[in-house]
Design a protein around this motif. Structure first.
Motif, PDB file in Angstrom:
ATOM      1  N   SER A 140     -73.981  87.915 109.487  1.00 34.99           N
ATOM      2  CA  SER A 140     -75.023  88.021 110.674  1.00 34.99           C
ATOM      3  C   SER A 140     -74.598  89.193 111.283  1.00 34.99           C
ATOM      4  CB  SER A 140     -74.610  86.957 111.464  1.00 34.99           C
ATOM      5  OG  SER A 140     -73.344  86.867 112.163  1.00 34.99           O
ATOM      6  N   MET A 141     -73.283  89.945 111.230  1.00 32.04           N
ATOM      7  CA  MET A 141     -72.817  91.120 111.879  1.00 32.04           C
ATOM      8  C   MET A 141     -73.564  92.273 111.368  1.00 32.04           C
ATOM      9  SD  MET A 141     -70.460  90.606 114.307  1.00 32.04           S
ATOM     10  CE  MET A 141     -69.394  92.088 114.526  1.00 32.04           C
ATOM     11  N   LEU A 142     -74.294  92.117 110.281  1.00 32.28           N
ATOM     12  CA  LEU A 142     -75.122  93.235 109.656  1.00 32.28           C
ATOM     13  C   LEU A 142     -76.211  93.817 110.517  1.00 32.28           C
ATOM     14  CD1 LEU A 142     -75.220  92.388 105.798  1.00 32.28           C
ATOM     15  CD2 LEU A 142     -73.482  93.829 107.115  1.00 32.28           C
ATOM     16  N   LYS A 143     -76.783  92.900 111.203  1.00 28.49           N
ATOM     17  CA  LYS A 143     -77.588  93.465 112.432  1.00 28.49           C
ATOM     18  C   LYS A 143     -77.171  94.392 113.468  1.00 28.49           C
ATOM     19  CE  LYS A 143     -78.878  89.137 113.591  1.00 28.49           C
ATOM     20  NZ  LYS A 143     -78.328  88.082 112.889  1.00 28.49           N
ATOM     21  N   ASN A 144     -75.928  94.441 113.353  1.00 32.03           N
ATOM     22  CA  ASN A 144     -75.176  95.176 114.622  1.00 32.03           C
ATOM     23  C   ASN A 144     -75.107  96.504 114.200  1.00 32.03           C
ATOM     24  OD1 ASN A 144     -73.669  95.834 116.731  1.00 32.03           O
ATOM     25  ND2 ASN A 144     -72.252  94.177 116.876  1.00 32.03           N
ATOM     26  N   PRO A 145     -75.619  97.363 114.778  1.00 33.49           N
ATOM     27  CA  PRO A 145     -75.571  98.979 114.402  1.00 33.49           C
ATOM     28  C   PRO A 145     -74.340  99.417 114.864  1.00 33.49           C
ATOM     29  CG  PRO A 145     -77.329  98.675 116.384  1.00 33.49           C
ATOM     30  CD  PRO A 145     -76.560  97.429 115.856  1.00 33.49           C
ATOM     31  N   THR A 146     -73.657  98.901 116.076  1.00 33.40           N
ATOM     32  CA  THR A 146     -72.273  99.296 116.342  1.00 33.40           C
ATOM     33  C   THR A 146     -71.385  99.100 115.167  1.00 33.40           C
ATOM     34  OG1 THR A 146     -72.309  97.579 117.772  1.00 33.40           O
ATOM     35  CG2 THR A 146     -71.332  99.669 118.643  1.00 33.40           C
ATOM     36  N   VAL A 147     -71.350  98.248 114.512  1.00 36.04           N
ATOM     37  CA  VAL A 147     -70.576  97.911 113.360  1.00 36.04           C
ATOM     38  C   VAL A 147     -70.782  98.811 112.355  1.00 36.04           C
ATOM     39  CG1 VAL A 147     -69.821  96.257 111.531  1.00 36.04           C
ATOM     40  CG2 VAL A 147     -70.175  95.481 113.885  1.00 36.04           C
ATOM     41  N   TRP A 148     -71.899  99.490 111.969  1.00 33.83           N
ATOM     42  CA  TRP A 148     -72.076 100.410 111.201  1.00 33.83           C
ATOM     43  C   TRP A 148     -71.744 101.667 111.455  1.00 33.83           C
ATOM     44  CZ3 TRP A 148     -74.782  99.785 106.025  1.00 33.83           C
ATOM     45  CH2 TRP A 148     -75.073  98.197 106.101  1.00 33.83           C
ATOM     46  N   LEU A 149     -72.013 101.854 112.745  1.00 31.66           N
ATOM     47  CA  LEU A 149     -71.225 103.225 113.103  1.00 31.66           C
ATOM     48  C   LEU A 149     -69.787 103.219 112.923  1.00 31.66           C
ATOM     49  CD1 LEU A 149     -73.490 104.186 116.245  1.00 31.66           C
ATOM     50  CD2 LEU A 149     -73.491 105.303 114.127  1.00 31.66           C
ATOM     51  N   ALA A 150     -69.052 102.363 113.499  1.00 25.87           N
ATOM     52  CA  ALA A 150     -67.656 102.252 113.404  1.00 25.87           C
ATOM     53  C   ALA A 150     -67.345 102.279 111.861  1.00 25.87           C
ATOM     54  CB  ALA A 150     -67.091 100.938 113.720  1.00 25.87           C
ATOM     55  N   ALA A 151     -68.017 101.705 111.065  1.00 21.01           N
ATOM     56  CA  ALA A 151     -67.708 101.792 109.576  1.00 21.01           C
ATOM     57  C   ALA A 151     -67.714 102.862 108.884  1.00 21.01           C
ATOM     58  CB  ALA A 151     -68.478 100.852 108.651  1.00 21.01           C
ATOM     59  N   ALA A 152     -68.854 103.701 109.259  1.00 19.43           N
ATOM     60  CA  ALA A 152     -68.947 104.927 108.685  1.00 19.43           C
ATOM     61  C   ALA A 152     -68.273 106.306 109.338  1.00 19.43           C
ATOM     62  CB  ALA A 152     -70.605 105.508 109.083  1.00 19.43           C
ATOM     63  N   GLY A 153     -67.852 105.746 110.759  1.00 21.10           N
ATOM     64  CA  GLY A 153     -66.762 106.684 111.207  1.00 21.10           C
ATOM     65  C   GLY A 153     -65.532 106.518 110.703  1.00 21.10           C
ATOM     66  N   GLN A 154     -65.038 105.175 110.264  1.00 19.30           N
ATOM     67  CA  GLN A 154     -63.771 105.189 109.573  1.00 19.30           C
ATOM     68  C   GLN A 154     -63.701 105.816 108.153  1.00 19.30           C
ATOM     69  OE1 GLN A 154     -60.897 104.080 110.587  1.00 19.30           O
ATOM     70  NE2 GLN A 154     -59.899 103.899 108.694  1.00 19.30           N
ATOM     71  N   ILE A 155     -64.859 105.784 107.512  1.00 22.73           N
ATOM     72  CA  ILE A 155     -65.015 106.361 106.340  1.00 22.73           C
ATOM     73  C   ILE A 155     -64.790 107.783 106.610  1.00 22.73           C
ATOM     74  CG2 ILE A 155     -66.523 107.036 104.416  1.00 22.73           C
ATOM     75  CD1 ILE A 155     -65.276 104.308 103.743  1.00 22.73           C
ATOM     76  N   PHE A 156     -65.420 108.354 107.294  1.00 25.64           N
ATOM     77  CA  PHE A 156     -65.247 109.830 107.571  1.00 25.64           C
ATOM     78  C   PHE A 156     -63.705 110.136 107.802  1.00 25.64           C
ATOM     79  CE2 PHE A 156     -69.439 110.517 107.855  1.00 25.64           C
ATOM     80  CZ  PHE A 156     -69.673 111.963 107.550  1.00 25.64           C
ATOM     81  N   PHE A 157     -63.237 109.522 108.828  1.00 25.08           N
ATOM     82  CA  PHE A 157     -61.797 109.792 109.044  1.00 25.08           C
ATOM     83  C   PHE A 157     -60.701 109.578 108.095  1.00 25.08           C
ATOM     84  CE2 PHE A 157     -57.660 109.356 111.300  1.00 25.08           C
ATOM     85  CZ  PHE A 157     -57.629 110.195 112.436  1.00 25.08           C
ATOM     86  N   THR A 158     -60.919 108.497 107.369  1.00 27.08           N
ATOM     87  CA  THR A 158     -59.775 108.150 106.366  1.00 27.08           C
ATOM     88  C   THR A 158     -59.866 108.943 105.116  1.00 27.08           C
ATOM     89  OG1 THR A 158     -58.860 106.206 105.328  1.00 27.08           O
ATOM     90  CG2 THR A 158     -61.054 106.234 105.216  1.00 27.08           C
ATOM     91  N   LEU A 159     -61.138 109.296 104.569  1.00 26.46           N
ATOM     92  CA  LEU A 159     -61.226 110.295 103.592  1.00 26.46           C
ATOM     93  C   LEU A 159     -61.173 111.677 103.821  1.00 26.46           C
ATOM     94  CD1 LEU A 159     -64.138 108.646 101.476  1.00 26.46           C
ATOM     95  CD2 LEU A 159     -61.784 108.666 101.034  1.00 26.46           C
ATOM     96  N   SER A 160     -60.933 112.086 105.141  1.00 24.52           N
ATOM     97  CA  SER A 160     -60.580 113.208 105.574  1.00 24.52           C
ATOM     98  C   SER A 160     -61.994 114.286 105.305  1.00 24.52           C
ATOM     99  CB  SER A 160     -59.496 114.177 104.875  1.00 24.52           C
ATOM    100  OG  SER A 160     -58.264 113.477 105.023  1.00 24.52           O
ATOM    101  N   ILE A 161     -63.106 113.468 105.295  1.00 21.11           N
ATOM    102  CA  ILE A 161     -64.416 114.166 105.063  1.00 21.11           C
ATOM    103  C   ILE A 161     -64.662 114.978 106.580  1.00 21.11           C
ATOM    104  CG2 ILE A 161     -66.691 113.746 104.831  1.00 21.11           C
ATOM    105  CD1 ILE A 161     -65.878 111.597 102.699  1.00 21.11           C
TER     106      ILE A 161
END
Ligand code: PHE
Ligand code: NA
Length: 530
Positions: free
Chosen positions: A235-256
């Motif tokens: 049900s959380m997939l409808k929530n855009p903030t979760v998508w943004l947070a996840a993408a932000g984490q991918i950036f930060f963690t992979l040093s991209i």
């Protein structure tokens, strides 16, 4: 031109250095907090989608840009972008790939200093007896110089201890940088990375065997912590903030999106594999993040404090889980508590230092490659710049200086830079040229779907992220209507400091844009003469 540049000593050294770049504080402090704030298992679906559509493709793009630039004597993005896109603007956009990691490393090194301090505190049981949240929060606030000392100090009478550990950390970083790529960075990674994995493994095993520490609260268990992270909540997939947070984490963690991968990749030989090596280092980072990082702070906090309180701790602040909850837990772990505490913070320190040298290396490389500076001279220059921002973070932390840097240089800036670079790579340079760069010398067959993803999906994904973030965070933060990672607006007394942080970041960009202009003009004139 390129014969004077350094190379990595060995393939395993390269993998360890690049994995050291990626594996950082983000894996062990930022990831657990993001997961806790964004619904645990709900977070993992957008997280893996972002890994596949942003993380992996951009990682290949950055390795390709970096190796390509290195072959032409350029270790930083101004020279790389200028080679791929014959437009006068390209080199100035490339200055972002020096200014962003520099701004990033200014505050990152300070947090790294805290981990060193807390490793020492754990070893000497300095905070033993400080065992409630209220007290531990006071301890951290006094250490960070955030606490109001008008009623008297209980643990630290000033910023002195934090400052000392910051200076030691900066010194260690510069020491590594002064030895160069193979003898400094690579050698550090060969020690720090295996040590870090060993420490993490010990901690994970300890956590897994904790069970239910308080029998009167059977619902507070390690198993409940794991269930929380791993049970997907669709049900959380409808929530855009979760998508943004996840993408932000991918950036930060992979040093991209910083420019640091490109610089490291510029020391790879022209025909050496990047496809498999890049994938391996990303896989190492993901293992360190979701398996190791996901199995320490959250499960242990749920076991000791319960799910609701763990989420509350995560909400309170970026560092509360790592620097408040964990120290309380170590005190409940019996005779080996100091050992586990030391391992936890030493692990963070090792993760941190292999990342901070990666963030500092673009400045080093730019001065060495473009200005022909010696490594020593570049090291003093880099160190001075790092110290300006670092000291500002030390003294102005309580005024939001660090949070402001973290938002622009560690979150928003990465997405802007990644969008620019993927457009230059896939559209200006051309996806066919780009694909050749990614696959040349490759030890695996890169799925052709990624050609399509890099050209269309990644840029659109980035654009959507950028629009959403601009609207949701960047504009409110810019207008002082909201603080980063908080719902409250800025208190008026913080505004001058926040402006100073913005000026500092802008200043680093202007500085390198001007230097780019200077060196290109000089080179132009010299070419005109011969
Ligand atoms: N990836 C590092 C981490 O997870 C942070 C970092 C970002 C390091 C960008 C270098 C470049 O902590
Ligand atoms: Na990481």
């Amino acid at each position: 031109m390129s014969q004077s540049r350094e190379n990595w000593g060995s393939r395993i050294g390269l993998i360890l250095a690049m994995a050291g770049n990626a594996v950082g504080l983000g894996n062990f402090l930022r990831f657990p907090r993001q997961a806790a704030l964004n619904g645990g298992g709900a977070f993992m679906i957008p997280y893996f989608v972002a890994l596949l559509l942003l993380g992996i493709p951009l990682m290949w793009v950055e390795w390709a840009i970096g190796r390509f630039g290195g072959a032409h004597g350029h270790g930083t993005t101004p020279g790389m972008f200028a080679r791929m896109w014959r437009h006068p603007l390209a080199k100035y956009l490339g200055a972002l790939g020096i200014a962003i990691p520099l701004s990033f490393v200014m505050y990152y090194t300070y947090v790294e200093g805290w981990t060193l301090a807390y490793a020492c505190f754990s070893a000497i049981k300095h905070y033993w007896g400080v065992d409630t949240f209220a007290e531990m929060s006071r301890f951290l606030a006094e250490f960070q110089g955030k606490a109001d000392l008008s009623q008297g100090a209980q643990y630290f009478s000033g910023i002195g201890v934090a400052l000392l550990f910051y200076c030691v950390t900066l010194g260690l970083n510069l020491f590594v940088l002064s030895h160069g790529v193979a003898k400094g960075i690579e050698r550090l990674a060969k020690i720090a990375l295996p040590a870090l994995f060993l420490f993490a493994l010990v901690l994970v095993i300890r956590v897994i065997t904790l069970g239910t520490p308080d029998p009167s609260h059977p619902e507070n268990s390690v198993a409940a912590g794991f269930a929380y992270i791993w049970n997907p909540d669709f049900s959380m997939l409808k929530n855009p903030t979760v998508w943004l947070a996840a993408a932000g984490q991918i950036f930060f963690t992979l040093s991209i999106g910083t420019g640091s991968i490109q610089t490291y990749a510029s020391y790879v030989k022209r025909n050496d594999d990047i496809a498999l090596t890049g994938l391996s280092t990303s896989a190492t980072n993901e293992f360190a993040e979701v398996i190791l990082g996901g199995s320490i702070a959250i499960p242990v906090a749920v076991a000791f404090f319960g799910l609701a309180e763990t989420q509350q701790i995560a909400r309170e602040g970026s560092f509360d889980l790592g620097f408040q909850a964990m120290p309380i837990i170590f005190q409940k772990m019996g005779a080996l508590g100091p050992l586990y505490g030391t391992l936890w913070f030493a692990l963070l320190f090792f993760a941190g230092i292999t990342s901070s040298v990666a963030l500092a290396q673009p400045v080093m490389a730019f001065m060495q490659d473009e200005f022909r500076w010696s490594r020593k001279k570049a090291m003093f220059f880099t160190g001075s710049l790092m110290a300006i921002g670092g000291l500002a973070c030390v003294f102005f932390l309580k005024h939001g200086f660090l949070d402001e840097m973290d938002f622009w240089a560690g979150t928003f800036g990465l997405v802007i830079f990644a969008l620019i670079e993927v457009l230059i790579f896939a559209w200006a340079f051309g996806i066919d040229n780009g694909w050749k760069e990614i696959t040349r010398g490759a030890d695996i067959k890169v799925p052709r779907a990624f050609k399509f993803i890099i050209k269309y999906v990644t840029p659109v994904y980035l654009l959507l992220m950028l629009i959403a973030w601009t609207w949701q965070d960047a504009v409110p933060i810019l207008l002082f209507a909201k603080q980063p990672a908080q719902d409250a607006p800025y208190p008026p007394e913080d505004i001058p400091y926040v402006l100073a942080a913005r000026l500092l970041m802008l200043g680093t960009f202007v500085l390198f844009a001007v230097l780019v202009g200077v060196i290109w003009r000089r080179r132009h004139r010299q070419e005109g003469l011969v």
